[in-house]
Design a protein around this motif. Sequence first.
Motif, short mmCIF file in Angstrom:
data_model
loop_
_atom_site.label_atom_id
_atom_site.label_comp_id
_atom_site.label_asym_id
_atom_site.label_seq_id
_atom_site.Cartn_x
_atom_site.Cartn_y
_atom_site.Cartn_z
N GLU A 292 0.83 -1.21 0.00
CA GLU A 292 0.00 0.00 0.00
C GLU A 292 0.86 1.26 0.00
O GLU A 292 0.57 2.23 -0.71
CB GLU A 292 -0.94 0.01 1.20
N GLU A 293 1.95 1.25 0.77
CA GLU A 293 2.83 2.41 0.83
C GLU A 293 3.47 2.69 -0.53
O GLU A 293 3.54 3.84 -0.97
CB GLU A 293 3.91 2.20 1.89
N ASP A 296 0.77 3.96 -2.99
CA ASP A 296 0.39 5.33 -2.64
C ASP A 296 1.47 6.32 -3.09
O ASP A 296 1.17 7.39 -3.64
CB ASP A 296 0.18 5.47 -1.14
N TYR A 352 -5.04 0.55 -9.47
CA TYR A 352 -5.01 1.42 -8.30
C TYR A 352 -6.06 2.52 -8.43
O TYR A 352 -6.87 2.75 -7.51
CB TYR A 352 -3.62 2.03 -8.14
N HIS A 353 -6.08 3.21 -9.54
CA HIS A 353 -6.96 4.36 -9.69
C HIS A 353 -8.43 3.97 -9.88
O HIS A 353 -9.33 4.79 -9.68
CB HIS A 353 -6.48 5.24 -10.83
N GLY A 355 -9.61 1.53 -8.03
CA GLY A 355 -9.95 0.90 -6.76
C GLY A 355 -10.08 -0.60 -6.87
O GLY A 355 -10.81 -1.23 -6.10
N ASP A 361 -6.72 0.40 0.23
CA ASP A 361 -7.62 1.55 0.26
C ASP A 361 -7.49 2.44 -0.97
O ASP A 361 -8.44 3.12 -1.35
CB ASP A 361 -7.35 2.40 1.51
N CYS A 362 -6.32 2.44 -1.59
CA CYS A 362 -6.07 3.30 -2.76
C CYS A 362 -6.47 4.74 -2.45
O CYS A 362 -7.27 5.37 -3.16
CB CYS A 362 -6.82 2.77 -3.98
N ARG A 363 -5.89 5.29 -1.39
CA ARG A 363 -6.30 6.59 -0.85
C ARG A 363 -6.13 7.74 -1.82
O ARG A 363 -6.81 8.77 -1.72
CB ARG A 363 -5.51 6.90 0.43
N PHE A 364 -5.20 7.61 -2.74
CA PHE A 364 -4.92 8.72 -3.64
C PHE A 364 -5.35 8.41 -5.08
O PHE A 364 -4.81 8.97 -6.03
CB PHE A 364 -3.43 9.07 -3.57
N ASN A 366 -7.42 8.38 -8.49
CA ASN A 366 -8.03 9.44 -9.30
C ASN A 366 -8.89 8.78 -10.38
O ASN A 366 -8.52 8.74 -11.55
CB ASN A 366 -6.94 10.32 -9.92
#
Length: 389
Positions: A292-293, A296, A352-353, A355, A361-364, A366
């Motif tokens: 995840e890190e 992100d 990732y984008h 989800g 969580d894919c916090r960032f 778009n």
Amino acid sequence: MLSNSTTPFTEILFDSRVGTTRWPYGSGVWSKKEWVLPEIDNDDIISAFEGNSNLFWAERFGKKFLGMNDLWVKHCGISHTGSFKDLGMTVLVSQVNRLRKMNRPLVGVGCASTGDTSAALSAYCAAANIPSIPIANGAFVLSIDTDFDGCMKLIRQITAELPIYLANSLNSLRLEGQKTAAIEILQQFDWEVPDWVIIPGGNLGNIYAFYKGFKMCEELGLVDKIPRLVCAQAQNANPLFQYYRSGWKEFKPVKANTTFASAIQIGDPVSIDRAVFALKNSNGIVEEATEEELMDAMALADSTGMFICPHTGVALSALMKLRRNGIISSTDRTVVVSTAHGLKFTKAKIDYHSGGIKGMDCRFANPPVSVKADFGLVMDELKNFLSRR
């Protein structure tokens, strides 16, 4: 700082070759031929003018996420086959080309690979009309039901029995080419030494290659120190990190788990001893990044104008941790080495984008906004977007 009268000549010679069309000196590797493989004839060199890669001032990322004004990304993936492996492969394949012309008993070149090494090997061997055993460009491909470490064990056994030349970073010729990226960094900073250089690590030949390049420049008086090195590993394949955390007491290989940073998905690196030597002699550090890190960090970097690979995400994540812990200061000149082109990892970026990565969580992210082909609806979405800027 110059310590002898020969160093100005070296600077002038190497700097004069940057961007030239004169064979083979337009290559970032062969522009430093005297320090790489001086005895080879120019006609035997196999080159795609690799190297001379962009040292990108990551101003927006540094200021926005790290409070740093002096952050740089060395884009080694902007190369012939899209990774820094080209830097070493041009040297190795050139030497094999030379040996075959001398009628040495070599029938081909082979490697174990998760992708980048085999792509570089097959391309350079194809250019030289040398049989290769990796993945593309007319290569003979063996798909084996094991991981990289299992393939590495097999290729070492095979090259001990057959006249096939081993092309992995265990071969010192690869490191001779890769060390030129360190020298390029110094050239691009007008021979001033950065405080830190952060490098993703898997099989670990690269961390030693960078150390070798910096140390060579120090010993020859071109600079008066070397930077502190950081090796960044994915948590899913982190034997060096575990060794470092133990205080270098005992190295234990690990079973590498799947990571988006696929090129460093290695649990039993062949260059472990050389990597430890480089880190100890540069007052170096080892850090790790979770899946995840690293994803992100890749998304954040891309949002500021970069287009990086997951391995660079590992390195940037390591940098973010070292900044939070106060180990790297806001004024330290820091270089992150980007090892592959982001276009090799478009699926990971899309997943990732959108989800679509399970358990992340894919916090960032778009994600795209779906809207009907109606002028009014499109305008409403655009106005809504611009109002949030």
